[in-house]
Structure formats: C-alpha cells, structure tokens
Design a protein around this motif. Sequence first.
Motif, PDB file in Angstrom:
ATOM      1  N   HIS A  84       0.816  -1.216   0.000  1.00  0.00           N
ATOM      2  CA  HIS A  84       0.000   0.000   0.000  1.00  0.00           C
ATOM      3  C   HIS A  84       0.856   1.276   0.000  1.00  0.00           C
ATOM      4  N   GLN A 115     -12.828   0.913   0.349  1.00  0.00           N
ATOM      5  CA  GLN A 115     -11.472   1.436   0.471  1.00  0.00           C
ATOM      6  C   GLN A 115     -11.211   2.043   1.852  1.00  0.00           C
ATOM      7  N   TYR A 118     -10.780  -0.654   4.425  1.00  0.00           N
ATOM      8  CA  TYR A 118      -9.491  -1.330   4.268  1.00  0.00           C
ATOM      9  C   TYR A 118      -8.350  -0.473   4.803  1.00  0.00           C
ATOM     10  N   GLU A 119      -8.359   0.801   4.482  1.00  0.00           N
ATOM     11  CA  GLU A 119      -7.302   1.681   4.956  1.00  0.00           C
ATOM     12  C   GLU A 119      -7.336   1.819   6.475  1.00  0.00           C
TER      13      GLU A 119
END
Length: 323
Positions: A84, A115, A118-119
Amino acid sequence: MIDFIGDIHGHADKLKELLLKLGYSKPDNFYVHSNPNRKVLFVGDYIDRGPKIRKTLEIVKSMVDNGSAIALMGNHEYNALCFHFQETAGGHLRKHLIKNIIQHYETLKQFQNRQEEYEGYLEWFKTLPLVYETEQFRAVHACWDDKIINFLKTKLINNRLTDELIYESVKKETQLHEAIEETLKGKEIKMPECLNFKDKDGTVRTEIRIKWWENPAQITYKDISVEPLDNLPATKIDLTLLKSTDFYKEDEKPVFFGHYWLKGKPLLNKENVCCLDYSVAKCGYLVAYTFDGESTLDPQMLTFVENFCDDKETLEEKSSVSM
C-alpha cells in the motif's frame, strides 16, 4: 493464562469454531472467555487466501479493542502495508508484481468498494507489535533470535513499526531490513547442488526455511528444512552459508509462533517450542495452545479444528515439490 492461536488467513468460520471449543463466547460484540483472566494471543497472518478476511479482522480487532486478545503482526500484514505504501519516486514499497498481486488478491477483492474500511485496517496493522515477551513465554510470528529481537526492541516504538520505520525496513542494506525479514519470515539457507522446489504458490525457490530451534551443527539439510522436501540430501550443512549458527536452546522459556504451513496432526516441536501454523488455508488445521505458565509444554494442551477440502486441492498441494 493465554490461548495462543496460529495463522488464520481469512478462515473466520474456523476461528469461531476454535474459539467456542476453547471456551469463548460472544455475549456482546466480541468474543470473551468465561474466565476473565484468560485471553487469546494471535501470532499474525489474518489476511489473504481465505474466504472471510473482513470477518476475521472484525473478530480479531474487536477482541483486541476490548481486552480479550493480543494480536501480533504477521508477514502478510507487513506485506500489505508495503504493498500500500507509495515510494517517493513512484510505485510501491512492495512491487505490484503478478506474484504479489495474486498473494493479496483475496484481500483486495473482499474489500472492493470498501477502500476506507481497508485503509482503517491498514492503520490498525501498524499498531500490532512484532514481538511479545513476559517472564513466562515469548511469542513472535516466525522466528525468535535473541540478538535480532534485542535489536528490534531498541529500534521499534513499543515493539511496533512507524511509517518511517516501514520505509527504512525495505532498504536491503539496513540492519532493520534483515531483522524484519528473519522475525516475520524466518531463517533461510541456500539449497545445495543447484536444487530448487516450488512453494505452496508455485514459485520456484532455491532457499529453504530452516528450523531455527535445532542445532545446525548436528543436523542435515533434509532434517533442518521446515518443508519436507524429498530432493534434499541427508548430508551435513555447510555452516558458512548461515548468517548465524545460534539456535533456540532447551533451557529457554517457551516460545510460540506460526508462519510455517506445517502438515499433519499438530504436535509440539520441542518441550519449549510450539509452532501453531498447520495450513488452515491448505486443507489443514487451525491450532491453539492453552498455556498456564508451564515451563515444559504439554501436547495435550493443543486444541485444533480441521478445515476440510476436496481431493483435487490436496493432490495439487502434494505435487508442488520438484527438482
């Protein structure tokens, strides 16, 4: 009073089954043991491969947040962070090569259109310690080497990585890179006589992961390999190929770890050495050890649940070794 649990790799249903078997229940929004003094220590690798990665993370994080578990960082969480993190010159710290994309595919797929969620988990990964030690035990994802662990304790912040340390850790010339590699991925040695093998993902390897708890001066290539490979010779190891000949001694405190995709019924490695990764993502077992402070581990304290799979997958796994 700790229940150590091995690599889960997105198999949330097996995790729930194992927690129930160990005496945990979910009276609220997280699992807790009926004995308030007992908790879980997860040794890492929560993501990739399995069918329910988001649910796995939800279970593990909720237990950590509510004090019923401790979670360590595994190499898959570290790899996800590097995958990432962007390089200043473009690209990412972990290159988006086909093999790396395939390894992370299930995680990325299951977080599609999520997103922000997930972050959020990526930020949580940075809070996970790489090592954990008390007066009674040690825990790590892949390898406990005293010299390396002592270095990490001086370098990490509360045994955790910061953004700056993550960027430093990918620089191969640094001591931190070597320390992270061995702690999260284990020790390796080059195979003799130009031999190679295919790992569980089909990648050709010329180095084998070794049993760092065995004395390399008293063991052969065949016996020191964590992966049972038919083409390894039963000859003494060239010790000059090792960075260190240190190994985990019998008089040291019990150490718990995962990472190695062991096969067969779960067993202790030694009376003070316990690997808990028995390939739940490859037709194996999700394994726990119930620890009550004993200096000599007892195989009767292992608890596990089996992850059944079809014969085709089993045959593919068995055919992965080659010259």
